[in-house]
Design a protein around this motif. Structure first.
Motif, PDB file in Angstrom:
ATOM      1  N   GLU A 100      -3.269  -6.813  -0.573  1.00 46.06           N
ATOM      2  CA  GLU A 100      -3.576  -7.641   0.596  1.00 46.06           C
ATOM      3  C   GLU A 100      -4.063  -6.774   1.759  1.00 46.06           C
ATOM      4  N   GLY A 101      -3.506  -5.573   1.884  1.00 49.28           N
ATOM      5  CA  GLY A 101      -3.998  -4.635   2.899  1.00 49.28           C
ATOM      6  C   GLY A 101      -5.434  -4.224   2.628  1.00 49.28           C
ATOM      7  N   GLN A 154       5.583  -7.161  -6.145  1.00 51.55           N
ATOM      8  CA  GLN A 154       5.528  -7.511  -4.727  1.00 51.55           C
ATOM      9  C   GLN A 154       4.915  -6.387  -3.890  1.00 51.55           C
ATOM     10  N   SER A 155       5.250  -5.150  -4.201  1.00 53.41           N
ATOM     11  CA  SER A 155       4.661  -4.034  -3.441  1.00 53.41           C
ATOM     12  C   SER A 155       3.164  -3.909  -3.728  1.00 53.41           C
ATOM     13  N   ARG A 213      -5.191  -9.383  -7.035  1.00 55.32           N
ATOM     14  CA  ARG A 213      -4.084 -10.083  -6.380  1.00 55.32           C
ATOM     15  C   ARG A 213      -3.717 -11.345  -7.153  1.00 55.32           C
ATOM     16  N   LYS A 238       1.330  -6.567  -1.720  1.00 57.70           N
ATOM     17  CA  LYS A 238       1.198  -6.152  -0.310  1.00 57.70           C
ATOM     18  C   LYS A 238       0.096  -5.108  -0.154  1.00 57.70           C
ATOM     19  N   ARG A 239       0.050  -4.150  -1.080  1.00 58.32           N
ATOM     20  CA  ARG A 239      -0.967  -3.099  -1.011  1.00 58.32           C
ATOM     21  C   ARG A 239      -2.368  -3.694  -1.137  1.00 58.32           C
TER      22      ARG A 239
END
Length: 152
Positions: free
Chosen positions: A113-114, A106-107, A33, A110-111
Protein backbone atom coordinates in the motif's frame (compact mmCIF):
# COMPACT_ATOMS: atom_id res chain seq x y z
CA UNK A 1 10.52 22.33 -37.54
CA UNK A 2 12.65 24.22 -35.05
CA UNK A 3 14.92 22.61 -32.51
CA UNK A 4 12.82 23.83 -29.57
CA UNK A 5 9.74 22.16 -31.08
CA UNK A 6 11.65 18.91 -31.57
CA UNK A 7 13.00 19.14 -28.03
CA UNK A 8 9.47 19.62 -26.66
CA UNK A 9 8.23 16.63 -28.64
CA UNK A 10 11.11 14.52 -27.32
CA UNK A 11 10.32 15.62 -23.74
CA UNK A 12 6.66 14.77 -24.31
CA UNK A 13 7.56 11.34 -25.66
CA UNK A 14 9.89 10.66 -22.73
CA UNK A 15 7.40 11.88 -20.12
CA UNK A 16 4.66 9.76 -21.69
CA UNK A 17 6.85 6.66 -21.54
CA UNK A 18 7.72 7.41 -17.90
CA UNK A 19 4.03 7.87 -17.06
CA UNK A 20 3.15 4.55 -18.74
CA UNK A 21 5.86 2.76 -16.75
CA UNK A 22 4.55 4.23 -13.50
CA UNK A 23 1.03 3.09 -14.42
CA UNK A 24 2.28 -0.44 -15.17
CA UNK A 25 4.22 -0.60 -11.89
CA UNK A 26 1.14 0.59 -10.00
CA UNK A 27 -1.03 -2.07 -11.68
CA UNK A 28 1.48 -4.75 -10.68
CA UNK A 29 1.43 -3.53 -7.08
CA UNK A 30 -2.39 -3.49 -7.02
CA UNK A 31 -2.44 -7.08 -8.32
CA UNK A 32 0.00 -8.12 -5.61
CA UNK A 33 -2.15 -6.45 -2.95
CA UNK A 34 -5.24 -8.24 -4.25
CA UNK A 35 -3.46 -11.61 -4.09
CA UNK A 36 -2.35 -10.90 -0.53
CA UNK A 37 -5.84 -9.83 0.49
CA UNK A 38 -7.23 -13.08 -0.96
CA UNK A 39 -4.68 -15.06 1.05
CA UNK A 40 -5.55 -13.08 4.15
CA UNK A 41 -9.26 -13.72 3.65
CA UNK A 42 -8.63 -17.40 3.13
CA UNK A 43 -6.69 -17.54 6.37
CA UNK A 44 -9.22 -15.52 8.37
CA UNK A 45 -12.67 -16.18 6.99
CA UNK A 46 -12.95 -19.90 6.34
CA UNK A 47 -15.58 -21.02 8.78
CA UNK A 48 -15.46 -24.74 8.38
CA UNK A 49 -16.37 -26.51 11.61
CA UNK A 50 -14.02 -29.33 12.46
CA UNK A 51 -15.77 -32.41 13.83
CA UNK A 52 -14.12 -34.10 16.79
CA UNK A 53 -12.10 -36.33 14.54
CA UNK A 54 -8.83 -36.20 12.65
CA UNK A 55 -8.44 -33.28 10.27
CA UNK A 56 -7.30 -34.57 6.93
CA UNK A 57 -6.96 -31.97 4.27
CA UNK A 58 -5.07 -31.47 1.06
CA UNK A 59 -5.11 -27.71 1.59
CA UNK A 60 -1.86 -26.17 2.75
CA UNK A 61 -1.72 -25.61 6.48
CA UNK A 62 -2.01 -21.86 6.02
CA UNK A 63 -5.42 -22.36 4.41
CA UNK A 64 -6.80 -23.50 7.77
CA UNK A 65 -8.32 -20.50 9.44
CA UNK A 66 -8.19 -19.09 12.91
CA UNK A 67 -11.85 -20.11 13.32
CA UNK A 68 -11.01 -23.67 12.35
CA UNK A 69 -8.19 -23.81 14.88
CA UNK A 70 -10.48 -22.42 17.55
CA UNK A 71 -12.76 -25.44 17.16
CA UNK A 72 -9.96 -28.00 17.56
CA UNK A 73 -9.87 -30.22 20.60
CA UNK A 74 -7.07 -32.38 21.99
CA UNK A 75 -8.59 -35.32 20.13
CA UNK A 76 -8.02 -33.65 16.76
CA UNK A 77 -4.92 -34.30 14.72
CA UNK A 78 -3.57 -31.71 12.33
CA UNK A 79 -1.70 -32.74 9.20
CA UNK A 80 0.51 -30.57 7.08
CA UNK A 81 0.84 -31.22 3.37
CA UNK A 82 4.54 -31.61 2.50
CA UNK A 83 4.84 -32.41 -1.17
CA UNK A 84 2.58 -35.39 -1.83
CA UNK A 85 2.61 -36.51 1.83
CA UNK A 86 0.49 -35.49 4.83
CA UNK A 87 2.73 -35.14 7.89
CA UNK A 88 1.32 -34.91 11.39
CA UNK A 89 1.95 -31.56 13.06
CA UNK A 90 1.53 -30.31 16.60
CA UNK A 91 -1.58 -28.12 17.04
CA UNK A 92 0.28 -25.34 18.83
CA UNK A 93 2.91 -25.25 16.09
CA UNK A 94 0.20 -25.21 13.42
CA UNK A 95 -1.62 -22.33 15.15
CA UNK A 96 1.64 -20.40 15.53
CA UNK A 97 2.43 -20.93 11.85
CA UNK A 98 -0.94 -19.53 10.79
CA UNK A 99 -0.56 -16.55 13.13
CA UNK A 100 2.91 -15.84 11.68
CA UNK A 101 1.52 -16.19 8.17
CA UNK A 102 -1.24 -13.67 8.93
CA UNK A 103 1.29 -11.23 10.41
CA UNK A 104 3.47 -11.60 7.34
CA UNK A 105 0.55 -11.05 4.97
CA UNK A 106 -0.57 -7.96 6.89
CA UNK A 107 2.93 -6.46 6.84
CA UNK A 108 3.23 -7.16 3.09
CA UNK A 109 -0.14 -5.49 2.46
CA UNK A 110 1.05 -2.39 4.36
CA UNK A 111 4.32 -2.36 2.41
CA UNK A 112 2.56 -2.65 -0.94
CA UNK A 113 0.00 0.00 0.00
CA UNK A 114 2.95 2.32 0.64
CA UNK A 115 4.31 1.50 -2.81
CA UNK A 116 0.93 2.19 -4.39
CA UNK A 117 0.76 5.57 -2.63
CA UNK A 118 4.24 6.43 -3.94
CA UNK A 119 3.24 5.40 -7.47
CA UNK A 120 0.11 7.55 -7.25
CA UNK A 121 2.17 10.56 -6.19
CA UNK A 122 4.69 9.96 -8.99
CA UNK A 123 1.86 9.56 -11.51
CA UNK A 124 0.28 12.83 -10.40
CA UNK A 125 3.60 14.68 -10.77
CA UNK A 126 4.21 13.12 -14.18
CA UNK A 127 0.66 14.03 -15.27
CA UNK A 128 1.31 17.67 -14.37
CA UNK A 129 4.57 17.57 -16.29
CA UNK A 130 2.77 16.14 -19.33
CA UNK A 131 0.14 18.90 -19.22
CA UNK A 132 2.89 21.52 -18.94
CA UNK A 133 4.80 20.09 -21.90
CA UNK A 134 1.62 19.82 -23.99
CA UNK A 135 0.78 23.45 -23.23
CA UNK A 136 4.28 24.59 -24.22
CA UNK A 137 4.10 22.49 -27.38
CA UNK A 138 0.74 23.98 -28.36
CA UNK A 139 2.06 27.48 -27.68
CA UNK A 140 5.11 26.77 -29.85
CA UNK A 141 2.90 25.48 -32.67
CA UNK A 142 0.70 28.59 -32.50
CA UNK A 143 3.69 30.92 -32.79
CA UNK A 144 5.07 29.00 -35.78
CA UNK A 145 1.78 28.73 -37.69
CA UNK A 146 1.42 31.25 -40.50
CA UNK A 147 -1.54 33.62 -40.13
CA UNK A 148 -4.57 32.57 -42.12
CA UNK A 149 -6.20 34.98 -44.51
CA UNK A 150 -9.74 35.98 -43.77
CA UNK A 151 -12.01 36.40 -46.77
CA UNK A 152 -14.00 39.59 -46.80
Amino acid sequence: MSTSLAALQDRLQSASADFQKIQNDMATAVDARQRLEAQQSENELVKKACPPCTIRTTRPLTALSVQEFATLTDRNTVYKLVGPVLVQQDQAEAKANVDKRLEFIQSEIKRIEGQIKDYEEKADKKKLELVEIQGALQQQLKTQAPPTAVAA
